[in-house]
Design an enzyme around this catalytic site. Structure first.
Site, PDB file in Angstrom:
ATOM      1  N   LYS A 111       0.742  -1.110   0.038  1.00  0.00           N
ATOM      2  CA  LYS A 111      -0.002   0.027   0.072  1.00  0.00           C
ATOM      3  C   LYS A 111       0.676   1.219  -0.142  1.00  0.00           C
ATOM      4  O   LYS A 111       0.635   2.382  -0.663  1.00  0.00           O
ATOM      5  CB  LYS A 111      -0.922  -0.137   1.219  1.00  0.00           C
ATOM      6  CG  LYS A 111      -2.135  -0.961   0.888  1.00  0.00           C
ATOM      7  CD  LYS A 111      -3.209  -0.775   1.955  1.00  0.00           C
ATOM      8  CE  LYS A 111      -4.337  -1.767   1.580  1.00  0.00           C
ATOM      9  NZ  LYS A 111      -5.410  -1.661   2.792  1.00  0.00           N
ATOM     10  N   LYS A 192      -6.270  -8.267  -6.137  1.00  0.00           N
ATOM     11  CA  LYS A 192      -7.404  -8.702  -5.200  1.00  0.00           C
ATOM     12  C   LYS A 192      -8.721  -7.663  -5.632  1.00  0.00           C
ATOM     13  O   LYS A 192      -8.539  -6.480  -5.847  1.00  0.00           O
ATOM     14  CB  LYS A 192      -7.010  -8.448  -3.699  1.00  0.00           C
ATOM     15  CG  LYS A 192      -8.010  -8.767  -2.744  1.00  0.00           C
ATOM     16  CD  LYS A 192      -7.396  -8.492  -1.471  1.00  0.00           C
ATOM     17  CE  LYS A 192      -8.409  -7.310  -0.571  1.00  0.00           C
ATOM     18  NZ  LYS A 192      -8.029  -7.060   0.671  1.00  0.00           N
ATOM     19  N   LYS A 195     -12.192  -3.133  -1.930  1.00  0.00           N
ATOM     20  CA  LYS A 195     -13.328  -2.009  -1.818  1.00  0.00           C
ATOM     21  C   LYS A 195     -12.655  -0.471  -1.564  1.00  0.00           C
ATOM     22  O   LYS A 195     -13.419   0.339  -2.126  1.00  0.00           O
ATOM     23  CB  LYS A 195     -13.987  -2.505  -0.626  1.00  0.00           C
ATOM     24  CG  LYS A 195     -13.494  -2.423   0.800  1.00  0.00           C
ATOM     25  CD  LYS A 195     -14.291  -2.775   1.889  1.00  0.00           C
ATOM     26  CE  LYS A 195     -13.880  -3.310   2.833  1.00  0.00           C
ATOM     27  NZ  LYS A 195     -12.664  -2.514   3.552  1.00  0.00           N
TER      28      LYS A 195
HETATM   29  P1  ATP Z   1      -9.739  -3.587   0.874  1.00  0.00           P
HETATM   30  O1  ATP Z   1     -10.926  -4.007   0.071  1.00  0.00           O
HETATM   31  O2  ATP Z   1      -9.767  -2.241   1.007  1.00  0.00           O
HETATM   32  O3  ATP Z   1      -8.400  -4.043   0.640  1.00  0.00           O
HETATM   33  P2  ATP Z   1      -9.478  -5.368   3.063  1.00  0.00           P
HETATM   34  O4  ATP Z   1      -9.585  -6.840   2.416  1.00  0.00           O
HETATM   35  O5  ATP Z   1      -8.185  -4.931   3.499  1.00  0.00           O
HETATM   36  O6  ATP Z   1      -9.979  -4.252   2.311  1.00  0.00           O
HETATM   37  P3  ATP Z   1     -11.798  -5.906   4.867  1.00  0.00           P
HETATM   38  O7  ATP Z   1     -12.984  -5.312   4.221  1.00  0.00           O
HETATM   39  O8  ATP Z   1     -11.658  -5.177   6.269  1.00  0.00           O
HETATM   40  O9  ATP Z   1     -10.460  -5.221   4.508  1.00  0.00           O
HETATM   41  O10 ATP Z   1     -11.642  -7.240   4.819  1.00  0.00           O
HETATM   42  C1  ATP Z   1     -12.402  -8.065   5.477  1.00  0.00           C
HETATM   43  C2  ATP Z   1     -12.090  -9.744   5.179  1.00  0.00           C
HETATM   44  O11 ATP Z   1     -12.442 -10.017   3.948  1.00  0.00           O
HETATM   45  C3  ATP Z   1     -10.753  -9.909   5.192  1.00  0.00           C
HETATM   46  O12 ATP Z   1     -10.584 -11.103   5.982  1.00  0.00           O
HETATM   47  C4  ATP Z   1     -10.200  -9.969   4.042  1.00  0.00           C
HETATM   48  O13 ATP Z   1      -8.938 -10.630   3.887  1.00  0.00           O
HETATM   49  C5  ATP Z   1     -11.258 -10.379   3.299  1.00  0.00           C
HETATM   50  N1  ATP Z   1     -11.526  -9.996   2.018  1.00  0.00           N
HETATM   51  C6  ATP Z   1     -11.329  -8.535   1.423  1.00  0.00           C
HETATM   52  N2  ATP Z   1     -11.402  -8.716  -0.039  1.00  0.00           N
HETATM   53  C7  ATP Z   1     -11.168  -9.883  -0.304  1.00  0.00           C
HETATM   54  C8  ATP Z   1     -11.193 -10.606  -1.359  1.00  0.00           C
HETATM   55  N3  ATP Z   1     -11.218  -9.866  -2.565  1.00  0.00           N
HETATM   56  N4  ATP Z   1     -11.082 -11.896  -1.548  1.00  0.00           N
HETATM   57  C9  ATP Z   1     -11.224 -12.634  -0.392  1.00  0.00           C
HETATM   58  N5  ATP Z   1     -11.183 -12.283   0.867  1.00  0.00           N
HETATM   59  C10 ATP Z   1     -11.255 -10.796   0.809  1.00  0.00           C
END
Ligand code: ATP
Ligand code: LTN
Length: 327
Positions: A111, A192, A195
């Protein structure tokens, strides 16, 4: 009963990745564990946020947890910023974390490399996550693969602390989904589905309309080979669609490969789109009911009371061991 704990940052609109990699696991586990699920809103401000949007999203996310099947009778649901012990413990843990360890966190490096200015909070964020987990003596932490390293850091900090001050923290274990640990961006399937990258064509938001969902899936990037099988290296786009289908249908990847082995890409996409639409429209219907019912505040008030008590006890135990305060 063993305790399970997880959180989803309100840093952007929840996506299909959040559902498959995060919420879905918690729904499956809620009958067998003492489940804690919280909104890590303090984690969201490690990158700049608009206050009015963040405020809205916190309630929205809780309503979405409920709509996805998180049962408030079976889970303790709460807001991180409403319990000061998270940040208090985080400071203490920071003083027991080596720079070298924190420096190894790949998510931070990734990041930080994409930004001109990064906050100190983005760097120390895994330590706040360790506090979130250790404060409640969680045994298991369901997370996507990208968070596994942070849970490992948590384990290291806890083991070091226990070794120095005597048994204080429970050593948590990550639980990574077998299917869907990393749902990929539909436009860039080696990245990935995120969001925080905003509402792009590659991310399906849980509240996207049917039309938008179909459009995003039908225009997902694939390859020119026109054979459907699972191979992340050679066919990341197709493998991602198969993974989404497998997770939402609760069928194994082998079964799903078998179903689509003679199909063309257009048919596969249409079937995936149908399944995503059915799943998300059902969630959206319940979401509307929860948003209008006022249940979100009730649930959060109840959660706050429960966790404050547990956190205070653990925090005071830590203070005593360190010789802080007047115990
Ligand atoms: P960002 O999408 O901003 O990178 P993040 O994944 O870091 O967000 P959270 O929304 O807090 O943050 O993630 C919640 C959970 O969902 C975490 O355990 C993360 O690993 C999982 N997660 C988020 N995006 C994915 C994805 N694309 N595939 C699988 N798991 C995910
Ligand atoms: N860092 C996580 C969110 C998070 C979390 C936690 C997950 C904060 N504290 C404790 C599990 C347990 C993320 O960015 N997905």
């Amino acid at each position: 009963m063993k305790r399970l704990l997880t959180g989803l940052k309100p840093s952007g609109e929840l996506t299909l990745g959040s559902l498959i990699g995060g919420i879905k696991q918690s729904v499956e586990f809620q009958n067998n564990y003492d489940s804690f699920i919280f909104v890590p809103d303090l984690h969201a401000i490690t990158v700049p946020q608009e206050a009015y949007l963040l405020k809205e999203r916190i309630r929205k996310n809780v309503a979405l947890y409920l709509a996805c099947g998180i049962d408030p009778q079976k889970n303790t649901i709460y807001l991180q910023s409403e319990n000061v012990y998270h940040t208090n413990l985080s400071w203490i843990l920071e003083c027991h974390t080596y720079m070298g360890e924190a420096n190894r966190m790949t998510q931070y490096k990734d990041k930080a490399s994409k930004k001109e200015q990064v906050s100190v909070g983005l760097f120390t964020y895994p330590i706040l996550m360790a506090a979130d987990i250790l404060l409640y003596s969680a045994n298991f932490v369901p997370v996507g693969i990208d968070q596994k390293q942070h849970v490992e850091l948590t384990r290291n900090i806890a083991e070091r602390f226990n070794h120095k001050y005597g048994d204080t923290f429970t050593i948590p274990e990550p639980i990574i989904p077998k299917i869907g640990a990393k749902i990929m961006d539909l436009q860039n399937p080696t990245k990935k589905m995120s969001k925080s990258s905003g509402d792009t064509k590659g991310s399906i938001l849980l509240l996207d309309s049917e039309e938008v969902i179909r459009k995003k899936i039908m225009s997902a990037v694939t390859d020119s080979d026109n054979k459907v099988y699972f191979d992340i290296e050679k066919k990341p786009g197709i493998s991602n669609l198969l993974t989404i289908y497998s997770s939402l249908s609760n069928k194994s990847l082998q079964e799903v490969e078998e179903i689509f082995k003679d199909s063309n890409y257009g048919y596969l996409k249409k079937e995936v789109a149908d399944l995503v639409v059915i799943t998300l429209l059902e969630i959206q219907k319940k979401y509307q009911e929860y948003v209008q019912s006022g249940i979100v505040d009730e649930v959060l008030d109840h959660g706050r009371k429960t966790v404050e008590k547990i956190a205070k006890e653990k925090y005071e135990e830590v203070l005593k061991k360190l010789g802080l305060g007047r115990f």
